[in-house]
Write a protein that holds these residues in place. Structure first.
Motif, mmCIF file in Angstrom:
data_model
loop_
_atom_site.group_PDB
_atom_site.id
_atom_site.type_symbol
_atom_site.label_atom_id
_atom_site.label_comp_id
_atom_site.label_asym_id
_atom_site.label_seq_id
_atom_site.Cartn_x
_atom_site.Cartn_y
_atom_site.Cartn_z
ATOM 1 N N LEU A 84 26.532 -15.423 -20.020
ATOM 2 C CA LEU A 84 25.452 -14.381 -19.130
ATOM 3 C C LEU A 84 24.037 -15.417 -19.220
ATOM 4 C CD1 LEU A 84 25.900 -11.347 -21.950
ATOM 5 C CD2 LEU A 84 26.023 -11.516 -19.293
ATOM 6 N N GLY A 85 23.496 -16.277 -20.049
ATOM 7 C CA GLY A 85 22.250 -16.615 -19.815
ATOM 8 C C GLY A 85 22.354 -17.375 -18.761
ATOM 9 N N GLY A 86 23.076 -17.712 -17.776
ATOM 10 C CA GLY A 86 23.282 -18.173 -16.542
ATOM 11 C C GLY A 86 23.757 -17.449 -15.104
ATOM 12 N N TYR A 87 24.191 -16.485 -15.503
ATOM 13 C CA TYR A 87 25.492 -15.774 -14.663
ATOM 14 C C TYR A 87 24.333 -14.726 -13.379
ATOM 15 C CZ TYR A 87 29.384 -13.434 -12.871
ATOM 16 O OH TYR A 87 30.641 -13.516 -12.726
ATOM 17 N N GLU A 88 25.106 -14.802 -12.824
ATOM 18 C CA GLU A 88 24.148 -14.210 -11.428
ATOM 19 C C GLU A 88 24.347 -12.831 -11.328
ATOM 20 O OE1 GLU A 88 22.388 -13.732 -8.454
ATOM 21 O OE2 GLU A 88 22.982 -16.351 -8.027
ATOM 22 N N GLN A 89 22.614 -12.451 -11.527
ATOM 23 C CA GLN A 89 21.987 -10.951 -12.108
ATOM 24 C C GLN A 89 22.683 -10.162 -10.495
ATOM 25 O OE1 GLN A 89 21.249 -9.860 -15.313
ATOM 26 N NE2 GLN A 89 21.975 -11.793 -15.247
ATOM 27 N N THR A 90 22.329 -10.932 -9.261
ATOM 28 C CA THR A 90 23.068 -9.638 -8.322
ATOM 29 C C THR A 90 24.183 -9.023 -8.221
ATOM 30 O OG1 THR A 90 23.526 -11.418 -7.188
ATOM 31 C CG2 THR A 90 21.286 -10.462 -7.087
ATOM 32 N N HIS A 91 25.166 -9.845 -9.103
ATOM 33 C CA HIS A 91 27.153 -9.344 -9.744
ATOM 34 C C HIS A 91 27.105 -7.876 -11.139
ATOM 35 C CE1 HIS A 91 28.617 -12.875 -7.635
ATOM 36 N NE2 HIS A 91 27.766 -12.896 -6.936
ATOM 37 N N THR A 92 25.634 -7.669 -10.551
ATOM 38 C CA THR A 92 25.759 -5.982 -11.495
ATOM 39 C C THR A 92 26.226 -5.818 -12.371
ATOM 40 O OG1 THR A 92 23.588 -5.155 -9.851
ATOM 41 C CG2 THR A 92 24.425 -4.606 -11.706
ATOM 42 N N ARG A 93 28.129 -5.468 -11.647
ATOM 43 C CA ARG A 93 29.212 -4.703 -12.607
ATOM 44 C C ARG A 93 29.961 -5.496 -13.056
ATOM 45 N NH1 ARG A 93 34.038 -3.970 -8.536
ATOM 46 N NH2 ARG A 93 33.562 -6.893 -8.570
ATOM 47 N N GLU A 94 30.019 -6.764 -13.372
ATOM 48 C CA GLU A 94 30.049 -7.994 -13.985
ATOM 49 C C GLU A 94 29.053 -8.208 -15.098
ATOM 50 O OE1 GLU A 94 31.184 -8.102 -10.407
ATOM 51 O OE2 GLU A 94 33.269 -8.245 -11.486
ATOM 52 N N VAL A 95 28.125 -8.643 -14.835
ATOM 53 C CA VAL A 95 27.027 -8.308 -15.647
ATOM 54 C C VAL A 95 27.070 -7.973 -16.695
ATOM 55 C CG1 VAL A 95 24.827 -8.069 -16.925
ATOM 56 C CG2 VAL A 95 24.947 -9.986 -14.787
ATOM 57 N N ALA A 96 27.084 -6.035 -16.712
ATOM 58 C CA ALA A 96 27.236 -5.164 -17.145
ATOM 59 C C ALA A 96 29.178 -5.131 -17.951
ATOM 60 C CB ALA A 96 27.524 -3.513 -16.431
ATOM 61 N N LEU A 97 29.368 -5.191 -18.001
ATOM 62 C CA LEU A 97 31.068 -5.586 -17.983
ATOM 63 C C LEU A 97 30.870 -6.722 -18.835
ATOM 64 C CD1 LEU A 97 34.118 -5.643 -14.880
ATOM 65 C CD2 LEU A 97 33.249 -3.529 -17.208
ATOM 66 N N TYR A 98 30.530 -7.819 -18.874
ATOM 67 C CA TYR A 98 30.012 -8.929 -19.817
ATOM 68 C C TYR A 98 29.405 -8.347 -20.589
ATOM 69 C CZ TYR A 98 32.465 -11.687 -15.905
ATOM 70 O OH TYR A 98 33.232 -12.626 -14.974
ATOM 71 N N LEU A 99 28.231 -7.821 -20.582
ATOM 72 C CA LEU A 99 27.841 -7.061 -21.784
ATOM 73 C C LEU A 99 28.099 -5.890 -22.840
ATOM 74 C CD1 LEU A 99 23.916 -7.271 -20.256
ATOM 75 C CD2 LEU A 99 24.542 -8.371 -21.851
ATOM 76 N N SER A 100 29.324 -5.326 -22.606
ATOM 77 C CA SER A 100 29.755 -4.431 -22.924
ATOM 78 C C SER A 100 30.591 -5.385 -24.239
ATOM 79 C CB SER A 100 31.014 -3.604 -22.287
ATOM 80 O OG SER A 100 31.492 -4.505 -21.141
#
Length: 405
Positions: free
Chosen positions: A325-341
């Motif tokens: 998550l530290g290096g993930y593209e933040q414009t990919h909102t859905r994936e960021v939300a899923l990985y944070l979950s």
């Protein structure tokens, strides 16, 4: 016993390439009896169980080079054949060109135009959710199928059209699944599987089958998901591009962990190790389909972390998720939300409810603007997991605000 003996005789005879007459001759030779008291018909009776070769059994065994006990051994249950992707094709063939069609002539230019639209739709899926894309995705898929069925084209153009139909079906299935339209997604995936197989594109077929296996594993059909994920891997074979094999193995790992149990957990970890090994074989000179652009070491780490989370091993999951998550593209909102979950659940498993609640709050904020059933389901998973810590103020506040919603 008789049927087992007959089956063993037939199996061993055929493995040597002998006819029944040849075995009869060899039995007579082994017995030392002058003449040929045993003939082909007698061997046939033994093999069909119509007669038991009691006095002849030692000589049959000698002729076949085994012990008499081998011939007396009970038959093992026949192992079912490994499933193949052909077992998952749709009934009928919706991709057959229409008979007597008089549509326009389709050339390679039309294929290239379609290819550009497919690529654009795939890139859109990186930043938009299923609810936003399901209509254009299904519309493009229907148009591509119509183009293939109603147009006239050479066999090569037809094959390339089928490949694009397969790619579109994979995207449409993924989008529909993200929107919670699982039946629609399954229809699209099976259609795409048919297209890819007709185009003889085994890598694409494996990608589509793996996507369907992923959906099955996530929607309470874990056994089917595991069967299909393994079929995708087996059918692709060792010649599949490294990125493709890594992805297939990723799907196998997830299917195992969703199937549950200690043994499946071990199989999941083994598949993850093999996925990493497959990806390590990728290099600048290795050709991979363009649709596998997103398969990299980071994605494998995400899957590894998710598997560790499902196995309730937060000490392994949390560092991996934080790293990705530290290096993930933040414009990919859905994936960021899923990985944070998954990070929120892993933190709860690590007995860090305050931090889990903070991460959960971020997941909920991100998910509020996404038309994705996957993120909505992950929010429900987090809230259920945090119920155990309802007496912690931060968790109590989160649950009070969001539990009803």
């Amino acid at each position: 016993m008789t049927n087992a003996i007959g089956a063993h005789i037939k199996r061993l005879r055929e493995s040597r390439g002998w006819s029944q007459a040849r075995l009869a001759h060899e039995v007579c030779r082994a017995s030392g009896v002058i003449g040929d008291p045993v003939g082909r018909q007698e061997v046939s009776r033994w093999e069909t169980g119509k007669r038991t070769p009691r006095e002849w059994l030692p000589f049959i065994a000698a002729a076949l080079g085994v012990s008499a006990d081998t011939l007396r051994a009970p038959l093992k249950p026949a192992e079912p054949p490994l499933p193949t992707l052909a077992d998952f094709l749709p009934e009928g063939d919706p991709l057959s060109p229409l008979q007597g069609h008089s549509g326009r002539r389709i050339g390679m230019g039309a294929v290239e135009d379609l290819q550009q639209r497919v690529h654009g739709l795939r890139l859109a899926d990186d930043v938009l959710a299923g609810g936003d894309l399901i209509r254009p995705a299904l519309r493009e898929l229907r148009s591509a199928v119509k183009l293939y069925r109603e147009g006239s084209h050479t066999s090569e153009v037809g094959r390339q059209l089928l490949r694009q139909v397969g790619e579109l079906a994979q995207i449409a299935g993924w989008v529909a699944s993200d929107a919670g339209q699982h039946a629609e997604a399954e229809r699209a995936y099976r259609l795409g599987l048919s297209a890819a197989r007709q185009a003889e594109d085994h890598t694409l077929a494996g990608n589509i089958a793996g996507s369907l296996a992923y959906q099955l594993s996530n929607t309470g059909r874990a056994v089917e998901g595991l069967t299909l994920a393994r079929a995708a891997l087996n059918d692709a074979g060792v010649d599949a591009p490294p990125k493709a094999r890594a992805l297939y193995l990723d799907r196998v790992a997830w299917a195992h962990v969703k199937a549950g149990g200690i043994e499946n957990g071990q199989q999941a970890m083994r598949a993850l190790g093999e996925a990493g090994q497959a990806l390590s074989e990728d290099s600048a000179g290795t050709e991979s389909p363009a649709y596998l652009y997103w398969v990299d070491a980071g994605e494998l780490r995400v899957m590894e972390a998710r598997v560790f989370t499902e196995l309730r091993r937060p000490l392994r999951a949390v560092p991996l998720l934080r790293e990705v998550l530290g290096g993930y593209e933040q414009t990919h909102t859905r994936e960021v939300a899923l990985y944070l979950s998954w990070l929120a659940v892993a933190l709860a498993d690590a007995n860090e409810p305050e931090e889990a609640a903070a991460v959960a709050e971020r997941v909920i904020d991100l998910s509020s603007g996404i038309t994705s059933e996957r993120t909505a389901e992950r929010v429900r998973v987090i809230l259920r997991r945090l119920q155990e810590f309802a007496d912690v103020p931060e968790v109590a506040s989160l649950l009070a605000e969001h539990q009803t919603a």
